[in-house]
Design a protein around this motif. Structure first.
Motif, mmCIF file in Angstrom:
data_model
loop_
_atom_site.group_PDB
_atom_site.id
_atom_site.type_symbol
_atom_site.label_atom_id
_atom_site.label_comp_id
_atom_site.label_asym_id
_atom_site.label_seq_id
_atom_site.Cartn_x
_atom_site.Cartn_y
_atom_site.Cartn_z
ATOM 1 N N THR A 1 0.807 -1.224 0.000
ATOM 2 C CA THR A 1 0.000 0.000 0.000
ATOM 3 C C THR A 1 0.837 1.268 0.000
ATOM 4 N N SER A 2 2.123 1.151 0.354
ATOM 5 C CA SER A 2 2.959 2.354 0.415
ATOM 6 C C SER A 2 4.419 1.981 0.263
ATOM 7 N N LEU A 3 5.206 2.956 -0.115
ATOM 8 C CA LEU A 3 6.656 2.804 -0.245
ATOM 9 C C LEU A 3 7.283 4.063 0.340
ATOM 10 N N PRO A 4 7.765 4.019 1.570
ATOM 11 C CA PRO A 4 8.252 5.231 2.244
ATOM 12 C C PRO A 4 9.414 5.890 1.505
ATOM 13 N N CYS A 5 9.470 7.195 1.575
ATOM 14 C CA CYS A 5 10.507 7.983 0.911
ATOM 15 C C CYS A 5 11.899 7.570 1.363
ATOM 16 N N GLY A 6 12.063 7.355 2.678
ATOM 17 C CA GLY A 6 13.373 7.023 3.201
ATOM 18 C C GLY A 6 13.938 5.734 2.646
ATOM 19 N N ASP B 1 -3.199 6.947 -5.220
ATOM 20 C CA ASP B 1 -2.601 8.225 -5.628
ATOM 21 C C ASP B 1 -1.808 8.863 -4.488
ATOM 22 N N GLU B 2 -2.376 8.830 -3.265
ATOM 23 C CA GLU B 2 -1.735 9.514 -2.142
ATOM 24 C C GLU B 2 -0.406 8.873 -1.754
ATOM 25 N N ASN C 1 -2.816 -1.285 -10.127
ATOM 26 C CA ASN C 1 -2.919 -0.855 -8.747
ATOM 27 C C ASN C 1 -4.268 -0.161 -8.559
ATOM 28 N N ASN C 2 -4.350 0.744 -7.597
ATOM 29 C CA ASN C 2 -5.612 1.471 -7.353
ATOM 30 C C ASN C 2 -5.454 2.950 -7.687
#
Length: 434
Positions: A176-181, A201-202, A224-225
């Motif tokens: 659901t996410s891929l952190p910037c760091g 998108d977010e 994806n979504n």
């Protein structure tokens, strides 16, 4: 059992005895349910370049004593020709993976794949700090693991290796996410495949923040979504070397007022099956491949001087785009649209392309309609679909007939071209007789 044998078992140790099968021609060895008792079967895998281990749970080996390797074992690992290792259908305690992964540094394994695996718990990755690995390609498909958020410290311990990784694929794994760091650690990564996940998108803007994936050239966000064409465009703007982008199978909403500029380096753009009803501009000026098949396009009126391949199959086009807008085009696919006829001037231009596909359209088999397609087929441009996928929709007396079988003789299709010279000849003969 020493560490070398544990590594050769590929973390695939099980209670039930298994077997390995070696395809000598393909240098591919597959082991099902390997165990200590099946070591003799596993030995044959030493001559393979690809080794695959499938099946099992590894929890009983969490407490297995692992010590540093002796020189003879290091030498043996360095002599192996194995380049790719695949783990499938495994329950993997992450703490065990963290303890064993560092031993790959003594091998020549360049590609590591996990398929349908469950990663359990949290590993202690401190021992990997400063450790280099030869692995350049890392693939996860249909895996279950702890969320990536809050795991920056784990990735930091792996930074010496991650900074050299070139290919990463995490597909079908509900990400659901891929952190910037995390993205900022992949300094050399040129290919990232995140297809079939749950990215929205977010979550894209943080994933591709400033400094993340600075060398990325190929990015797949297929299925994806994602919903906003504009938001996706803004999210990837900070990828300065991006050349290929796949957004297919996302249901994108168009914002016609958007003036977002895609990376100018982009050369291959896949927008197939995204629900778009128009080609949104601006597009990258150096674009060479554009795939907008399986959408709701009624017309395509854009000019791209560098475009070489244009895929527009399964849309609602009634006329083909003007080839004059694409001076270096060599491939055009227009299958399964609503095209009834190819204009004569376009037929001449299409004849200069290497690959033309216009099957499955409701053709009007008038003289010009059938003649144009027959001319293209005669030049060898219609490919495998000709003649069976080219049928007449009208006029009624040709409906259902193959376009190939429609007569387009000069006498039938241009009687004036025959009658006029004949009348002139008769007139001259009558004058001569007088």
């Amino acid at each position: 059992m020493n560490v070398a044998v544990l590594l050769l078992l590929g973390l695939g140790l099980l209670e039930a005895e298994g077997r390995c099968f070696f395809n000598r021609t393909q240098e591919h060895c597959v082991c099902y349910n390997p165990s200590e008792e099946s070591v003799n079967s596993i030995i044959q895998c030493l001559a393979a370049t690809v080794v695959e281990f499938r099946g099992g749970e590894l929890e009983r080996y969490v407490a297995f004593p692992i010590s540093d390797l002796d020189p003879s074992t290091i030498e043996m690992l360095g002599s192996l020709i194995i380049r790719k290792v695949i783990f499938g259908d495994l329950l993997v305690p992450e703490i065990l993976l963290a303890r064993v992964l560092r031993f790959f540094s003594y091998t020549h394994v360049q590609e590591l794949v996990f398929e349908s695996c469950i990663f359990e718990g949290r590993g202690n990755w401190d021992e990997m700090a400063g450790q280099d690995l030869p692995i350049l390609s890392l693939h996860f498909h249909n895996v279950t693991s702890a969320p990536l958020m809050g795991r920056e410290q784990d990735f930091s311990s792996l930074s010496s290796w991650l900074e050299t990784l070139q290919e990463l694929a995490v597909t079908g794994s509900h990400v659901t996410s891929l952190p910037c760091g995390i993205g900022s650690m992949f300094r050399a990564l040129h290919s990232l495949d995140m297809a079939q996940n749950s990215l929205e998108d977010e979550s894209l803007m943080p994933a591709f923040c400033k400094g993340a994936f600075p060398r990325l050239q190929v990015l797949s966000l297929q299925r994806n979504n994602l919903k906003s064409y504009h938001s996706v465009c803004e999210s990837v703007q900070l990828l300065p070397e991006l050349q290929q982008l796949d957004l297919s199978q996302n249901k994108l909403m168009a914002d016609t007022s958007s003036s977002c500029q895609w990376p100018v380096s982009l050369q291959v753009f896949n927008l197939s099956n995204t629900g778009l009803d128009e080609v949104l501009t601006p597009l990258p000026p150096g674009l060479e491949v554009l795939d907008m098949s399986c959408n709701h396009l009624h017309a395509v009126d854009i000019s791209l001087s560098s475009l070489k391949k244009l895929f527009l199959s399964q849309n609602m086009l009634q006329t083909p785009p003007s080839i004059r807008n694409y001076p270096v085009l060599d491939t055009l696919h227009l299958d399964n649209n609503l095209i009834t006829e190819l204009p004569g001037d376009e037929v001449k231009l299409l004849g200069h392309l290497q690959d033309v596909a216009v099957a499955g359209n409701p053709y009007n088999c008038s003289c010009s309609g059938a003649g144009g397609l027959q001319a293209l087929a005669g030049m060898g441009h219609l490919g495998q679909g000709w003649p069976h996928d080219y049928t007449c929709h009208s006029p009624p007396h040709y409906q259902g007939r193959l376009v190939q079988d429609v007569p387009v003789s000069v006498l039938r299709c241009n009687s004036a071209a025959v009658v006029a010279p004949l009348c002139i000849a008769l007139t001259l003969l009558s004058l001569a007789g007088a």
